[in-house]
Write a protein that holds these residues in place. Structure first.
Motif, PDB file in Angstrom:
ATOM      1  N   ALA A 158       5.445   7.883   0.628  1.00  0.00           N
ATOM      2  CA  ALA A 158       4.158   7.742   1.309  1.00  0.00           C
ATOM      3  C   ALA A 158       4.319   7.592   2.812  1.00  0.00           C
ATOM      4  CB  ALA A 158       3.389   6.548   0.748  1.00  0.00           C
ATOM      5  N   THR A 160      -4.736   0.269   6.797  1.00  0.00           N
ATOM      6  CA  THR A 160      -3.298   0.342   6.550  1.00  0.00           C
ATOM      7  C   THR A 160      -2.604   1.150   7.643  1.00  0.00           C
ATOM      8  OG1 THR A 160      -3.579   0.139   4.156  1.00  0.00           O
ATOM      9  CG2 THR A 160      -1.524   1.121   4.924  1.00  0.00           C
ATOM     10  N   LEU A 171       2.597  10.057   5.525  1.00  0.00           N
ATOM     11  CA  LEU A 171       1.721   9.555   6.577  1.00  0.00           C
ATOM     12  C   LEU A 171       2.196  10.031   7.938  1.00  0.00           C
ATOM     13  CD1 LEU A 171      -0.533   7.795   7.751  1.00  0.00           C
ATOM     14  CD2 LEU A 171       1.047   5.839   7.599  1.00  0.00           C
ATOM     15  N   ALA A 174       1.237   4.076  -3.050  1.00  0.00           N
ATOM     16  CA  ALA A 174       1.023   5.491  -2.754  1.00  0.00           C
ATOM     17  C   ALA A 174       2.274   6.328  -3.034  1.00  0.00           C
ATOM     18  CB  ALA A 174       0.593   5.659  -1.300  1.00  0.00           C
ATOM     19  N   ALA A 200       0.835  -1.208   0.000  1.00  0.00           N
ATOM     20  CA  ALA A 200       0.000   0.000   0.000  1.00  0.00           C
ATOM     21  C   ALA A 200       0.868   1.255   0.000  1.00  0.00           C
ATOM     22  CB  ALA A 200      -0.925  -0.009   1.215  1.00  0.00           C
ATOM     23  N   LEU A 201       1.942   1.252   0.773  1.00  0.00           N
ATOM     24  CA  LEU A 201       2.864   2.390   0.781  1.00  0.00           C
ATOM     25  C   LEU A 201       3.589   2.514  -0.565  1.00  0.00           C
ATOM     26  CD1 LEU A 201       4.441   2.026   4.340  1.00  0.00           C
ATOM     27  CD2 LEU A 201       2.883   3.829   3.596  1.00  0.00           C
ATOM     28  N   LEU A 210      -3.979   7.580   3.313  1.00  0.00           N
ATOM     29  CA  LEU A 210      -4.107   6.132   3.324  1.00  0.00           C
ATOM     30  C   LEU A 210      -5.345   5.707   4.110  1.00  0.00           C
ATOM     31  CD1 LEU A 210      -0.377   5.216   3.956  1.00  0.00           C
ATOM     32  CD2 LEU A 210      -1.631   4.855   1.838  1.00  0.00           C
TER      33      LEU A 210
END
Length: 351
Positions: free
Chosen positions: A322, A342, A326, A62, A58-59, A338
């Motif tokens: 990312a 996550t 975050l 992103a 996911a990171l 996000l």
């Protein structure tokens, strides 16, 4: 007094500092004479979007757009021999890597030998200009009136209405402390009176070989054996080969283990036509993992002015854009981009 002190000038710390500097006064403390000296400076420097556990992916996804100016084509090739079909199919599925013929694989890497029975390839793996990325993040910190201080090894940390950090005879104070100390993250936490998470440094060894058979290797993809027991990557006309080792060690200025490296080179050699006749240089870096092998990003649940930015493992550069955003969103009170699941899977509160 600064608003935020970031301990650690690798890619994790300097990217976090750059993002935080958009809304706060930030000082980065790096114990070595240059940024990115330890793990960041010894990275394989590859952006592979499908590499890692789900929160890491996911990171990666992103981070993809931010990475674009720093990327150049590399490609990714997975190879297998007879009897390795189950592991090959699992690896190819995980990495979303379509199967190709062995002849097609040899078109990418001509030295693959006759023992190769299966291969999978995709083009969407990229080299990262890691030094430029680090320096650009550092310029952002400085342009926002922050400081990036090298040769500042932290020797003492105290907390009383804010943080006091001592580097030898120099004392700095701040409201918030970001722990981006890589392999030393748990040591910094202990020094600060914060419960360690269990960040474990693991050695990754590397050898640089002359181009096999004198071939032009620059356009070859990075290529792996199944189960990631070795990999080889072109680099400036040479070939980098790693046993993909993950031996737990104490934090230190790492060096390659000769026996581990020899075993890894032998595994590599079993897949190619050109024997390893000379090793030009060897080195090692420390990839530091949390117990669940995901990054640790956010406020400590007990000491909320202590911020974790740790456990990057082998994903530091590819997740940095990312991950740093975050962290800044959490610290500065902005709405994260996000999803909540996550974010929770990356939070220090999970331990």
């Amino acid at each position: 007094m600064t608003d935020i002190i970031v301990i650690g000038g690798g890619i994790a710390g300097i990217s976090a500092a750059a993002r935080l500097s958009e809304g706060a006064n930030v000082t980065v403390l790096e114990g070595e004479s240059a940024l990115g000296y330890h793990a960041s400076g010894r990275s394989a420097a590859l952006f592979e979007e499908n590499y890692g556990l789900a929160p890491v992916i996911a990171l990666n996804k992103a981070s993809a757009e931010y990475h674009q100016p720093y990327l150049s084509p590399r490609g990714f090739l997975l190879v297998a021999r007879a009897g390795e079909d189950t592991q090959f199919e699992a690896d190819a599925k995980t990495l979303k890597c379509p199967e190709i013929s062995v002849d097609e694989a040899r078109a990418h890497v001509p030295i693959l030998n006759g023992l190769i029975t299966r291969a999978a390839y995709h083009a969407d793996a990229w080299d990262i200009d890691t030094d430029r990325m680090i320096q650009d993040f550092a310029r952002t910190v400085r342009s926002n009136a922050g400081q990036v201080l090298t040769d500042r090894k932290v020797t003492e940390i105290n907390r009383d209405k804010g943080w006091t950090v001592r580097c030898g005879n120099e004392v700095l104070t701040a409201d918030l402390l970001v722990n981006a100390a890589g392999a030393w993250a748990d040591q910094i936490a202990t020094m600060a009176g914060v419960k360690p998470i269990g960040i474990t440094p693991q050695r990754r060894s590397m050898a640089r070989l002359p181009a096999p058979g004198g071939q032009a290797v620059d356009k070859w993809p990075i290529f792996f054996g199944v189960g990631e027991t070795w990999y080889a990557k072109p680099d400036a006309g040479k070939l980098l080969v790693s046993p993909a080792d993950e031996d737990a060690v104490e934090p230190h200025d790492a060096w390659a283990d000769d026996m581990v490296l020899a075993e890894g080179l032998d595994r590599y050699a079993q897949h190619v036509t050109e024997p390893v006749t000379r090793v030009e240089t060897t080195w090692a870096g420390l990839r530091s993992f949390a117990p669940d092998r995901c990054l640790v990003l956010g406020r400590d649940p007990q000491v909320t002015d202590f911020i974790w930015c740790a456990g990057q493992g082998g994903y530091g550069f590819q997740t940095a854009p990312a991950a740093s955003q975050l962290l800044a969103d959490i610290v500065l009170g902005h709405a994260p981009q996000l999803d909540a699941a996550t974010i929770n899977s990356l939070s220090p509160a999970r331990f």
